[in-house]
Design an enzyme around this catalytic site. Sequence first.
Site, mmCIF file in Angstrom:
data_model
loop_
_atom_site.group_PDB
_atom_site.id
_atom_site.type_symbol
_atom_site.label_atom_id
_atom_site.label_comp_id
_atom_site.label_asym_id
_atom_site.label_seq_id
_atom_site.Cartn_x
_atom_site.Cartn_y
_atom_site.Cartn_z
ATOM 1 N N SER A 119 0.851 -1.188 0.000
ATOM 2 C CA SER A 119 0.000 0.000 0.000
ATOM 3 C C SER A 119 0.883 1.233 0.000
ATOM 4 O O SER A 119 1.986 1.237 0.572
ATOM 5 C CB SER A 119 -0.894 0.016 1.240
ATOM 6 O OG SER A 119 -1.561 1.262 1.362
ATOM 7 N N TYR A 154 -3.848 -0.742 9.777
ATOM 8 C CA TYR A 154 -3.701 -1.145 8.372
ATOM 9 C C TYR A 154 -2.325 -0.744 7.846
ATOM 10 O O TYR A 154 -1.624 -1.556 7.225
ATOM 11 C CB TYR A 154 -4.800 -0.507 7.527
ATOM 12 C CG TYR A 154 -4.638 -0.731 6.046
ATOM 13 C CD1 TYR A 154 -5.011 -1.937 5.457
ATOM 14 C CD2 TYR A 154 -4.110 0.269 5.221
ATOM 15 C CE1 TYR A 154 -4.850 -2.146 4.097
ATOM 16 C CE2 TYR A 154 -3.958 0.065 3.861
ATOM 17 C CZ TYR A 154 -4.331 -1.139 3.307
ATOM 18 O OH TYR A 154 -4.172 -1.340 1.955
#
Length: 246
Positions: free
Chosen positions: A141, A155
């Site tokens: 990410s 996350y």
Amino acid sequence: MEDLKGKRALVTGAARGIGAGIAMTLAERGADVIITYERAVDRAAELVDAIRTKGRRAYAIQADSADAAAVKQSVDEASAQLGGLDILVNNAGVLFSNPLEKMDIDVIDKIIAVNIRSVVLASKAALSHLSEGGRIISIGSCLAERVAIPEVIVYSMSKSALLSFTRGLARELGPRNITVNLVHPGPTDTDMNPADGPTADFLRSQIALGRFGQVEDVAAAVAFLAGPGGRHITGTGLVVDGGINA
């Protein structure tokens, strides 16, 4: 272009979104592809049918990436179906956002189990099946190294963990000519993060190119790393974020 002709790939969590795009692109480049899915049985079946129309072998395996035993079993089953593996794409992932003080422990455990543990376990299981010159590619990410928005602490942490895992495993597998890399998507137009969603305008304002990425953008990066052009790239991450981290 069929630079992956004859290659055998497993893409986890690939019934929809980025995973489905990766699976289809690998098939279009010549690879036989197995996907895993958790609940989206109809979409998984549709993707398998679409890949088969390209003349490739394709199968779907139901597996919860939060279940350690299911992760290993799915890798072993994929290898058995295809007669070995050349490419593992660790795509399965979950995103839950909340201030840390309001995040339940079961949600924290789910993020860690899917985003970190399943990557480690799937890669470990694949080591006995991957051929020389194989590829392990994980989906990270743009939040792995820069937490540009609030309420995604856990996350972001989970994706950051893949940086050191990828670097270390690249060192271990270099003598076997197996490369290990990450692809870091930015905001990408999917069901999880639609380009017309409630935060889309804010995210676009942070992206240098001023637009969301498309699934095909991420899939092209994965296919590049999986193909001949990626043979001398290992232990690193390719950022496909439109410049949100510029």
